[in-house]
Write an enzyme that holds these catalytic residues in place. Structure first.
Site, PDB file in Angstrom:
ATOM      1  N   CYS A 127       0.854  -1.181   0.000  1.00 61.91           N
ATOM      2  CA  CYS A 127       0.000   0.000   0.000  1.00 61.91           C
ATOM      3  C   CYS A 127       0.888   1.229   0.000  1.00 61.91           C
ATOM      4  O   CYS A 127       2.099   1.141   0.184  1.00 61.91           O
ATOM      5  CB  CYS A 127      -0.847   0.044   1.269  1.00 61.91           C
ATOM      6  SG  CYS A 127      -1.749  -1.480   1.544  1.00 61.91           S
ATOM      7  N   ARG A 153       1.941   1.683  -5.964  1.00 60.72           N
ATOM      8  CA  ARG A 153       2.137   0.776  -4.835  1.00 60.72           C
ATOM      9  C   ARG A 153       0.875  -0.022  -4.504  1.00 60.72           C
ATOM     10  O   ARG A 153       0.906  -0.935  -3.693  1.00 60.72           O
ATOM     11  CB  ARG A 153       2.547   1.570  -3.590  1.00 60.72           C
ATOM     12  CG  ARG A 153       3.867   2.274  -3.733  1.00 60.72           C
ATOM     13  CD  ARG A 153       4.172   3.041  -2.469  1.00 60.72           C
ATOM     14  NE  ARG A 153       4.348   2.166  -1.344  1.00 60.72           N
ATOM     15  CZ  ARG A 153       5.470   1.549  -1.026  1.00 60.72           C
ATOM     16  NH1 ARG A 153       6.542   1.742  -1.759  1.00 60.72           N
ATOM     17  NH2 ARG A 153       5.545   0.766   0.017  1.00 60.72           N
ATOM     18  N   TRP A 194      -3.498  -2.061  -1.686  1.00 57.07           N
ATOM     19  CA  TRP A 194      -3.403  -3.297  -2.481  1.00 57.07           C
ATOM     20  C   TRP A 194      -3.725  -4.404  -1.495  1.00 57.07           C
ATOM     21  O   TRP A 194      -2.973  -4.648  -0.563  1.00 57.07           O
ATOM     22  CB  TRP A 194      -1.995  -3.441  -3.046  1.00 57.07           C
ATOM     23  CG  TRP A 194      -1.813  -4.647  -3.902  1.00 57.07           C
ATOM     24  CD1 TRP A 194      -2.443  -4.905  -5.092  1.00 57.07           C
ATOM     25  CD2 TRP A 194      -0.944  -5.756  -3.661  1.00 57.07           C
ATOM     26  NE1 TRP A 194      -2.005  -6.110  -5.594  1.00 57.07           N
ATOM     27  CE2 TRP A 194      -1.089  -6.651  -4.753  1.00 57.07           C
ATOM     28  CE3 TRP A 194      -0.052  -6.088  -2.648  1.00 57.07           C
ATOM     29  CZ2 TRP A 194      -0.393  -7.835  -4.837  1.00 57.07           C
ATOM     30  CZ3 TRP A 194       0.649  -7.284  -2.739  1.00 57.07           C
ATOM     31  CH2 TRP A 194       0.480  -8.141  -3.830  1.00 57.07           C
ATOM     32  N   ASN A 214       0.563   0.556   6.225  1.00 53.56           N
ATOM     33  CA  ASN A 214       1.129  -0.301   5.174  1.00 53.56           C
ATOM     34  C   ASN A 214       1.960  -1.360   5.886  1.00 53.56           C
ATOM     35  O   ASN A 214       2.821  -1.019   6.693  1.00 53.56           O
ATOM     36  CB  ASN A 214       2.014   0.550   4.251  1.00 53.56           C
ATOM     37  CG  ASN A 214       2.790  -0.286   3.256  1.00 53.56           C
ATOM     38  OD1 ASN A 214       2.322  -1.329   2.813  1.00 53.56           O
ATOM     39  ND2 ASN A 214       3.977   0.161   2.916  1.00 53.56           N
ATOM     40  N   GLY A 215       1.689  -2.637   5.594  1.00 55.92           N
ATOM     41  CA  GLY A 215       2.435  -3.710   6.247  1.00 55.92           C
ATOM     42  C   GLY A 215       1.483  -4.811   6.657  1.00 55.92           C
ATOM     43  O   GLY A 215       0.348  -4.881   6.171  1.00 55.92           O
ATOM     44  N   GLU A 235      13.096 -14.114 -18.570  1.00 58.99           N
ATOM     45  CA  GLU A 235      12.650 -12.750 -18.314  1.00 58.99           C
ATOM     46  C   GLU A 235      11.681 -12.280 -19.417  1.00 58.99           C
ATOM     47  O   GLU A 235      10.684 -11.609 -19.132  1.00 58.99           O
ATOM     48  CB  GLU A 235      13.878 -11.823 -18.200  1.00 58.99           C
ATOM     49  CG  GLU A 235      13.598 -10.351 -18.014  1.00 58.99           C
ATOM     50  CD  GLU A 235      12.785 -10.016 -16.768  1.00 58.99           C
ATOM     51  OE1 GLU A 235      12.545 -10.892 -15.932  1.00 58.99           O
ATOM     52  OE2 GLU A 235      12.350  -8.847 -16.661  1.00 58.99           O
ATOM     53  N   LYS A 250       7.872 -10.994 -18.716  1.00 51.91           N
ATOM     54  CA  LYS A 250       7.367  -9.689 -19.149  1.00 51.91           C
ATOM     55  C   LYS A 250       6.101  -9.858 -19.980  1.00 51.91           C
ATOM     56  O   LYS A 250       5.139  -9.121 -19.818  1.00 51.91           O
ATOM     57  CB  LYS A 250       8.433  -8.954 -19.993  1.00 51.91           C
ATOM     58  CG  LYS A 250       9.572  -8.382 -19.197  1.00 51.91           C
ATOM     59  CD  LYS A 250       9.135  -7.129 -18.462  1.00 51.91           C
ATOM     60  CE  LYS A 250       9.965  -6.807 -17.242  1.00 51.91           C
ATOM     61  NZ  LYS A 250       9.947  -7.749 -16.130  1.00 51.91           N
ATOM     62  N   GLU A 276       3.211 -10.771 -17.658  1.00 53.21           N
ATOM     63  CA  GLU A 276       2.724  -9.800 -16.669  1.00 53.21           C
ATOM     64  C   GLU A 276       2.100  -8.572 -17.284  1.00 53.21           C
ATOM     65  O   GLU A 276       1.178  -8.012 -16.694  1.00 53.21           O
ATOM     66  CB  GLU A 276       3.811  -9.435 -15.644  1.00 53.21           C
ATOM     67  CG  GLU A 276       4.954  -8.609 -16.171  1.00 53.21           C
ATOM     68  CD  GLU A 276       5.895  -8.154 -15.051  1.00 53.21           C
ATOM     69  OE1 GLU A 276       7.086  -8.039 -15.314  1.00 53.21           O
ATOM     70  OE2 GLU A 276       5.419  -7.920 -13.923  1.00 53.21           O
ATOM     71  N   HIS A 286      12.351 -31.921 -24.410  1.00 56.04           N
ATOM     72  CA  HIS A 286      12.034 -32.819 -23.298  1.00 56.04           C
ATOM     73  C   HIS A 286      10.609 -32.600 -22.772  1.00 56.04           C
ATOM     74  O   HIS A 286      10.344 -32.818 -21.596  1.00 56.04           O
ATOM     75  CB  HIS A 286      13.062 -32.635 -22.178  1.00 56.04           C
ATOM     76  CG  HIS A 286      14.461 -32.969 -22.631  1.00 56.04           C
ATOM     77  ND1 HIS A 286      14.844 -34.241 -22.946  1.00 56.04           N
ATOM     78  CD2 HIS A 286      15.526 -32.170 -22.876  1.00 56.04           C
ATOM     79  CE1 HIS A 286      16.104 -34.235 -23.344  1.00 56.04           C
ATOM     80  NE2 HIS A 286      16.546 -32.981 -23.313  1.00 56.04           N
ATOM     81  N   LYS A 314       4.078  -2.948  -7.425  1.00 58.20           N
ATOM     82  CA  LYS A 314       5.492  -2.696  -7.682  1.00 58.20           C
ATOM     83  C   LYS A 314       6.405  -3.363  -6.668  1.00 58.20           C
ATOM     84  O   LYS A 314       7.479  -3.830  -7.001  1.00 58.20           O
ATOM     85  CB  LYS A 314       5.731  -1.183  -7.706  1.00 58.20           C
ATOM     86  CG  LYS A 314       7.156  -0.780  -8.035  1.00 58.20           C
ATOM     87  CD  LYS A 314       7.504  -1.099  -9.471  1.00 58.20           C
ATOM     88  CE  LYS A 314       8.958  -0.893  -9.775  1.00 58.20           C
ATOM     89  NZ  LYS A 314       9.342  -1.628 -10.998  1.00 58.20           N
TER      90      LYS A 314
HETATM   91  C1  F6R Z   1       8.550  -8.209 -12.713  1.00 58.22           C
HETATM   92  C2  F6R Z   1       8.824  -7.668 -11.399  1.00 58.22           C
HETATM   93  C3  F6R Z   1       8.805  -8.590 -10.216  1.00 58.22           C
HETATM   94  C4  F6R Z   1       9.934  -8.195  -9.255  1.00 58.22           C
HETATM   95  C5  F6R Z   1       9.867  -9.010  -7.957  1.00 58.22           C
HETATM   96  C6  F6R Z   1      11.025  -8.686  -7.045  1.00 58.22           C
HETATM   97  O1  F6R Z   1       8.661  -7.228 -13.698  1.00 58.22           O
HETATM   98  O2  F6R Z   1       9.061  -6.509 -11.262  1.00 58.22           O
HETATM   99  O3  F6R Z   1       8.923  -9.927 -10.597  1.00 58.22           O
HETATM  100  O4  F6R Z   1      11.154  -8.404  -9.898  1.00 58.22           O
HETATM  101  O5  F6R Z   1       8.661  -8.742  -7.307  1.00 58.22           O
HETATM  102  O6  F6R Z   1      11.069  -7.336  -6.751  1.00 58.22           O
HETATM  103  P1  F6R Z   1      12.358  -6.670  -6.118  1.00 58.22           P
HETATM  104  O7  F6R Z   1      13.424  -6.670  -7.162  1.00 58.22           O
HETATM  105  O8  F6R Z   1      11.925  -5.280  -5.748  1.00 58.22           O
HETATM  106  O9  F6R Z   1      12.746  -7.506  -4.941  1.00 58.22           O
END
Ligand code: F6R
Length: 601
Positions: free
Chosen positions: A2, A27, A75, A99-100, A477, A481, A484, A500, A596
């Site tokens: 949050c 957030r 969130w 937040n937490g 990766e 992407k 997501e 496989h 995020k």
């Molecule tokens: C994908 C993405 C997430 C973060 C993951 C770890 O684009 O951003 O998979 O990589 O939540 O986040 P951090 O790097 O902040 O620990």
């Protein structure tokens, strides 16, 4: 996760709260609310949905309230997104935003219910409002400290009381920043929210509690002992925290990569010495006696860690294990292991918990993070900062390539200290590193070509990304992407692994992106999928004479050493997923169900 904000000043609080909340929407964005002091009472306005909708309600009510208030963007973790689960929570004359996670909230809730407090939500946070109310007589900060002493878990909290001339906030394991303005004081979960108002910030530390007045901040520990604090001046310009002309933060952040990469290596490399200057908090003899590195990370940061698996053994003679942070609690740490946490936010709960566990095993640890002063830095012996600037788009882009650069720097540093790399070998890598921002820029100039390919395949049922060696993590990766932000089911595979099992899924509807800048072996994997009807988009080195014969579409990339071509391929897969999501009209900066920074386990 949050976002919380608070304001005490001379202007009407409502507009400031809404403006700062909007800058924290990344957030969390399933519900929002504000509590504002009004005629010695507290006016609360909250609802499920977007902040802009809440602001309309506020205006339709005649923009009530005075010059002190708190706000929240949510969130959901405990309790679904709804009006009643939205913050702030009110108890008597107290309003709070949090937040937490309050881990012992069920016990506290039972206790408070027995005492006659009535709960209006399913959240863990509401217990805080009632607890503070229970203890509040005259001194709000004392009541907050007493309440927090009973709480297990993490919090960044801001508290408003109708009769109190000051606001209170506190933090433990959740980020919180105070802004020092001219006749006003601000609180936010992150710095960009405050930049339109002030560049002078105080980063609160775990276990601190602050009283905020219009013209001063007093900080204490939970026992009430005064604590000193430093005001830091933020040097980023406003542009760095805004979209800067791009349609989305993600696209802007993809384009910031040449600068982010350059800043991450600037001042840390010496071509003359053939070495890298990174202070790691480890002695040279400790570095020499290391037997392995264990990397702990999640999501995109985990993929960055996988690149180190291929790199460190070659550059520094160090085998690497890469562990998902959430699984680390089931594993053991052996002596002479260097633990390396990778987290762009520095606040990911799974990573922090794993690092806390590693700390108890008596081994040395490092972190790579993008956020100065973030919680991860308190858990390790040394930190390597990526210098990418704030990343607002939920999908990590520039912070990912920043992590790759930090890992390359670390590999050279360890390789040199362990006598595994000669100065000349290190010098060659350093020279290539300095070329990289220019090469990335050349890849960015291919954006129209990549956009067209993305649009052509935007109706795909499923995407496959394949790569070998340094490009295998980038295949993973690329698939992440695409999942997501474009919501297209996608798989990343090591080229040799396709046969496989996953080959059964390959059809005419499953385009395959083949990362083919690193060796020729991938070409046989390309032939395997072509034979099953799939179209192949190959990323290949300029002038590759063979690739055009096997792939349907070729994106040519500048020639460089394999590990650096991983960075170039990263930029392409980012653009590919971005333009796919854009074509599909999706909310790129805020994909559904994601946030995020994931501050819950
Ligand atoms: C994908 C993405 C997430 C973060 C993951 C770890 O684009 O951003 O998979 O990589 O939540 O986040 P951090 O790097 O902040 O620990």
């Amino acid at each position: 996760m949050c976002g919380i904000v608070a304001y005490i000043g001379c202007e009407k609080a409502g507009p400031v709260l809404f403006d700062t909340l909007k800058r924290l929407e990344y957030r969390g964005y399933d519900s929002a609310g504000v509590a504002i002091k009004s005629n010695e009472e507290i006016e609360v306005i909250k609802s499920a949905g977007k902040i802009a909708d809440l602001e309309k309600i506020y205006v339709s009510l005649g923009s009530p309230g005075e010059t002190i208030g708190i706000g929240h963007t949510r969130w959901a973790t405990h309790g679904r997104p709804s009006d009643s689960n939205a913050h702030p929570f009110i108890s008597g004359q107290i309003a709070i935003v949090h937040n937490g996670i309050i881990e012992n909230y069920l016990d506290l809730r039972e206790l408070l219910t027995e005492m006659g407090f009535v709960f209006s939500s399913e959240t863990d946070s509401e217990v805080l409002a009632h607890l503070i109310n229970l203890y509040y007589k005259e001194d709000l900060s004392e009541a907050v400290a007493r309440a927090l002493a009973q709480v297990e878990g993490s919090y960044a909290v801001a508290v408003l009381a109708a009769g109190s001339p000051y606001l209170v906030c506190a933090r433990k394991d959740s980020p919180l920043v105070l802004g020092v303005g001219d006749g006003a004081t601000y609180v936010a979960s992150d710095v960009p929210a405050l930049l339109p108002y002030t560049r002078n910030v105080v980063r609160m530390k775990d276990g601190e509690i602050a009283r905020l007045y219009r013209d001063r901040i007093d900080i204490f520990d939970l026992e009430g002992r005064p604590q000193s604090h430093q005001v830091e001046t933020i040097e980023w310009d406003m542009d760095a925290a805004e979209k800067g002309g791009y349609t989305h933060f993600m696209l802007k952040e993809i384009h910031e990569q040449p600068r982010a990469i350059r800043e991450t290596f600037s001042g840390r490399i010496s071509e003359i010495e053939g070495d890298v200057r990174l202070s790691l908090g480890l002695s040279e003899s400790e570095i020499r006696s290391l037997e392995r590195v264990t990397i702990i990370a999640c999501g995109t940061s985990y993929h960055a860690g996988l690149l180190a698996k291929y790199l460190f053994v070659r550059a520094a003679g160090l085998p690497v294990e890469v562990e998902m942070a959430s699984e680390f609690q089931h594993l053991q740490v052996r002596p002479r292991t260097l633990i390396l946490g990778i987290t762009q936010s520095g606040e990911t709960a799974d990573t922090l918990l794993a690092l806390k566990k590693a700390r108890t095993c008596g081994v040395r640890s490092l972190a790579i993070t993008n956020v100065v002063g973030s919680t991860v830095t308190e858990l390790v012996d040394g930190t390597i900062y990526t210098r990418c600037g704030p990343e607002i788009g939920v999908a990590a882009t520039k912070t990912f390539t920043g992590q790759l650069i930090a890992l390359i720097l670390l590999a050279i540093r360890l390789g040199r200290a362990r006598g595994h790399l000669t100065p000349d070998q290190a010098r060659k890598m350093i020279v290539e590193l300095t070329r990289l921002p220019g090469l990335v820029q050349r890849v960015l100039e291919k954006r129209e070509e990549i956009r067209k390919i993305a649009e052509d395949y935007s109706g795909a049922e499923c995407y496959f990304f394949i790569g070998r060696d340094f490009l295998y993590p980038i295949a993973l990766e690329g698939a992440l992407k695409m999942k997501e932000i474009a919501y297209i089911p996608s798989e990343g595979y090591a080229g040799g692994e396709l046969k496989h099992g996953p080959l059964a899924l390959i059809t005419e509807e499953t385009p395959v992106v083949a990362l083919a800048t690193c060796g020729k072996k991938i070409q046989s994997n390309i032939k395997e999928v072509k034979a099953r009807g799939a179209d192949v988009v190959a990323l290949a080195t300029e002038g590759d004479p063979d690739i055009g014969k096997v792939a349907n579409v070729v994106i040519e990339l500048p020639e460089t050493r394999p590990v650096f071509s991983a960075v170039l391929c990263s930029v392409v897969v980012q653009l590919l997923s971005y333009y796919t999501a854009d074509k599909l009209g999706l909310p790129i900066d805020k994909p559904r169900n994601l946030a995020k920074c994931v501050t819950v386990e």
